[in-house]
Design a protein around this motif. Sequence first.
Motif, PDB file in Angstrom:
ATOM      1  N   ALA A  78      18.184  42.588  39.851  1.00 47.75           N
ATOM      2  CA  ALA A  78      19.026  41.139  39.726  1.00 47.75           C
ATOM      3  C   ALA A  78      20.647  41.679  39.302  1.00 47.75           C
ATOM      4  O   ALA A  78      21.499  40.959  40.191  1.00 47.75           O
ATOM      5  CB  ALA A  78      18.370  40.045  38.943  1.00 47.75           C
ATOM      6  N   GLY A  79      20.924  42.254  38.360  1.00 50.87           N
ATOM      7  CA  GLY A  79      22.186  42.574  37.977  1.00 50.87           C
ATOM      8  C   GLY A  79      22.939  43.280  39.070  1.00 50.87           C
ATOM      9  O   GLY A  79      24.113  42.947  39.226  1.00 50.87           O
ATOM     10  N   LEU A  80      22.375  44.342  39.748  1.00 54.62           N
ATOM     11  CA  LEU A  80      22.978  45.127  40.556  1.00 54.62           C
ATOM     12  C   LEU A  80      23.368  44.250  41.877  1.00 54.62           C
ATOM     13  O   LEU A  80      24.358  44.362  42.568  1.00 54.62           O
ATOM     14  CB  LEU A  80      22.013  45.961  41.051  1.00 54.62           C
ATOM     15  N   GLY A  81      22.213  43.314  42.259  1.00 54.26           N
ATOM     16  CA  GLY A  81      22.250  42.570  43.390  1.00 54.26           C
ATOM     17  C   GLY A  81      23.285  41.444  43.034  1.00 54.26           C
ATOM     18  O   GLY A  81      24.327  41.180  43.872  1.00 54.26           O
ATOM     19  N   MET A  82      23.605  40.903  41.774  1.00 57.85           N
ATOM     20  CA  MET A  82      24.642  40.060  41.339  1.00 57.85           C
ATOM     21  C   MET A  82      26.074  40.608  41.754  1.00 57.85           C
ATOM     22  O   MET A  82      27.065  40.085  42.023  1.00 57.85           O
ATOM     23  CB  MET A  82      24.396  39.478  39.992  1.00 57.85           C
ATOM     24  N   THR A  83      26.151  41.921  41.202  1.00 57.74           N
ATOM     25  CA  THR A  83      27.457  42.458  41.332  1.00 57.74           C
ATOM     26  C   THR A  83      27.857  42.849  42.611  1.00 57.74           C
ATOM     27  O   THR A  83      29.035  42.643  43.026  1.00 57.74           O
ATOM     28  CB  THR A  83      27.264  43.970  40.525  1.00 57.74           C
ATOM     29  N   GLY A  84      26.890  42.845  43.540  1.00 57.32           N
ATOM     30  CA  GLY A  84      27.126  43.235  44.973  1.00 57.32           C
ATOM     31  C   GLY A  84      27.638  41.869  45.708  1.00 57.32           C
ATOM     32  O   GLY A  84      28.458  41.816  46.322  1.00 57.32           O
ATOM     33  N   LEU A  85      26.778  40.829  45.204  1.00 57.25           N
ATOM     34  CA  LEU A  85      27.327  39.472  45.747  1.00 57.25           C
ATOM     35  C   LEU A  85      28.493  38.828  45.288  1.00 57.25           C
ATOM     36  O   LEU A  85      29.305  38.197  46.056  1.00 57.25           O
ATOM     37  CB  LEU A  85      26.189  38.534  45.413  1.00 57.25           C
ATOM     38  N   ILE A  86      28.880  39.227  44.257  1.00 60.15           N
ATOM     39  CA  ILE A  86      30.147  38.702  43.551  1.00 60.15           C
ATOM     40  C   ILE A  86      31.289  39.368  44.387  1.00 60.15           C
ATOM     41  O   ILE A  86      32.448  38.783  44.499  1.00 60.15           O
ATOM     42  CB  ILE A  86      30.245  38.817  42.139  1.00 60.15           C
ATOM     43  N   ALA A  87      31.227  40.885  44.734  1.00 64.41           N
ATOM     44  CA  ALA A  87      32.261  41.574  45.298  1.00 64.41           C
ATOM     45  C   ALA A  87      32.308  40.762  46.759  1.00 64.41           C
ATOM     46  O   ALA A  87      33.501  40.665  47.249  1.00 64.41           O
ATOM     47  CB  ALA A  87      31.901  42.911  45.469  1.00 64.41           C
ATOM     48  N   PHE A  88      31.103  40.790  47.346  1.00 64.63           N
ATOM     49  CA  PHE A  88      31.158  40.046  48.864  1.00 64.63           C
ATOM     50  C   PHE A  88      31.837  38.633  48.607  1.00 64.63           C
ATOM     51  O   PHE A  88      32.521  38.384  49.389  1.00 64.63           O
ATOM     52  CB  PHE A  88      29.820  40.046  49.327  1.00 64.63           C
ATOM     53  N   SER A  89      31.462  37.730  47.600  1.00 66.24           N
ATOM     54  CA  SER A  89      32.100  36.408  47.430  1.00 66.24           C
ATOM     55  C   SER A  89      33.567  36.442  47.153  1.00 66.24           C
ATOM     56  O   SER A  89      34.317  35.695  48.046  1.00 66.24           O
ATOM     57  CB  SER A  89      31.515  35.760  46.244  1.00 66.24           C
ATOM     58  N   ALA A  90      34.269  37.359  46.410  1.00 67.33           N
ATOM     59  CA  ALA A  90      35.692  37.554  46.350  1.00 67.33           C
ATOM     60  C   ALA A  90      36.201  38.200  47.559  1.00 67.33           C
ATOM     61  O   ALA A  90      37.474  37.863  47.953  1.00 67.33           O
ATOM     62  CB  ALA A  90      35.717  38.335  45.098  1.00 67.33           C
ATOM     63  N   SER A  91      35.568  38.807  48.412  1.00 64.28           N
ATOM     64  CA  SER A  91      36.358  39.283  49.626  1.00 64.28           C
ATOM     65  C   SER A  91      36.467  38.298  50.757  1.00 64.28           C
ATOM     66  O   SER A  91      37.004  38.505  51.523  1.00 64.28           O
ATOM     67  CB  SER A  91      35.264  40.377  50.200  1.00 64.28           C
ATOM     68  N   LEU A  92      35.974  37.151  50.273  1.00 65.42           N
ATOM     69  CA  LEU A  92      36.125  35.892  51.203  1.00 65.42           C
ATOM     70  C   LEU A  92      37.354  35.366  50.946  1.00 65.42           C
ATOM     71  O   LEU A  92      37.984  34.420  51.880  1.00 65.42           O
ATOM     72  CB  LEU A  92      35.098  35.218  51.105  1.00 65.42           C
ATOM     73  N   SER A  93      38.146  35.522  49.838  1.00 59.05           N
ATOM     74  CA  SER A  93      39.410  34.896  49.503  1.00 59.05           C
ATOM     75  C   SER A  93      40.374  34.906  50.722  1.00 59.05           C
ATOM     76  O   SER A  93      41.025  33.804  50.899  1.00 59.05           O
ATOM     77  CB  SER A  93      39.916  35.578  48.255  1.00 59.05           C
ATOM     78  N   PRO A  94      40.877  36.065  51.284  1.00 58.45           N
ATOM     79  CA  PRO A  94      41.706  35.888  52.133  1.00 58.45           C
ATOM     80  C   PRO A  94      41.572  35.171  53.270  1.00 58.45           C
ATOM     81  O   PRO A  94      42.200  34.221  53.891  1.00 58.45           O
ATOM     82  CB  PRO A  94      41.795  37.190  52.733  1.00 58.45           C
ATOM     83  N   PHE A  95      40.313  34.779  53.692  1.00 63.37           N
ATOM     84  CA  PHE A  95      39.831  33.912  54.727  1.00 63.37           C
ATOM     85  C   PHE A  95      39.822  32.505  54.385  1.00 63.37           C
ATOM     86  O   PHE A  95      40.171  31.465  55.099  1.00 63.37           O
ATOM     87  CB  PHE A  95      38.313  34.365  55.314  1.00 63.37           C
ATOM     88  N   MET A  96      39.441  32.069  52.867  1.00 60.67           N
ATOM     89  CA  MET A  96      39.535  30.901  52.623  1.00 60.67           C
ATOM     90  C   MET A  96      41.082  30.347  52.342  1.00 60.67           C
ATOM     91  O   MET A  96      41.404  29.325  52.843  1.00 60.67           O
ATOM     92  CB  MET A  96      39.234  30.998  50.982  1.00 60.67           C
ATOM     93  N   GLN A  97      41.991  31.321  52.129  1.00 57.86           N
ATOM     94  CA  GLN A  97      43.431  31.016  52.067  1.00 57.86           C
ATOM     95  C   GLN A  97      44.067  30.767  53.235  1.00 57.86           C
ATOM     96  O   GLN A  97      44.821  29.901  53.483  1.00 57.86           O
ATOM     97  CB  GLN A  97      44.122  32.144  51.368  1.00 57.86           C
ATOM     98  N   LYS A  98      43.586  31.187  54.409  1.00 60.80           N
ATOM     99  CA  LYS A  98      43.749  30.844  56.015  1.00 60.80           C
ATOM    100  C   LYS A  98      43.165  29.871  56.342  1.00 60.80           C
ATOM    101  O   LYS A  98      43.414  29.237  57.472  1.00 60.80           O
ATOM    102  CB  LYS A  98      43.570  32.349  56.810  1.00 60.80           C
TER     103      LYS A  98
END
Length: 156
Positions: free
Chosen positions: A98-118
């Motif tokens: 679960a910890g490894l999954g969370m780490t991957g998911l949070i990276a994916f979530s953060a990678s959405l920032s440029p799209f949200m800013q647009k």
Amino acid sequence: MSLELSPEVKYGLNFFHPAMMWILLALSLYAAYLGLQVQRTRNAQGEEKKELIKGKYTIKHHQIGSIILALMVAGSIGGMAVTYINNGKLFVGPHLLAGLGMTGLIAFSASLSPFMQKGANWARATHILLNFGILGLFIWQAFSGVEIVLRIISKA
């Protein structure tokens, strides 16, 4: 030259990851609050919007989110490193996975920032969904981590 750690240091290292993760959980709850305030600001109008803008919630949310991402990655790697140092192996189980999954998911979530800013609403919705999923997993992780810490203490 030996790099063997003393038993006291090895034992003390067991508590660094859990302490860091509880702090990270508190930061995550604060980030969720800030995110909700960002949403409130986006949907507000008139004087209410002017007042909410003064809170600078978007900037704070982004900054806290960046800190959370860094600490999550460091905490995941650190937790696995300490487990390996103290046991010579990793214990593959629900807490680790679960910890490894969370780490991957949070990276994916953060990678959405440029799209949200647009202004991409699909990215915003995905970000929110991922983060609340991560938060739920994180709360479960906190309690399963306490069980692990209690096991470590009972073996001391």
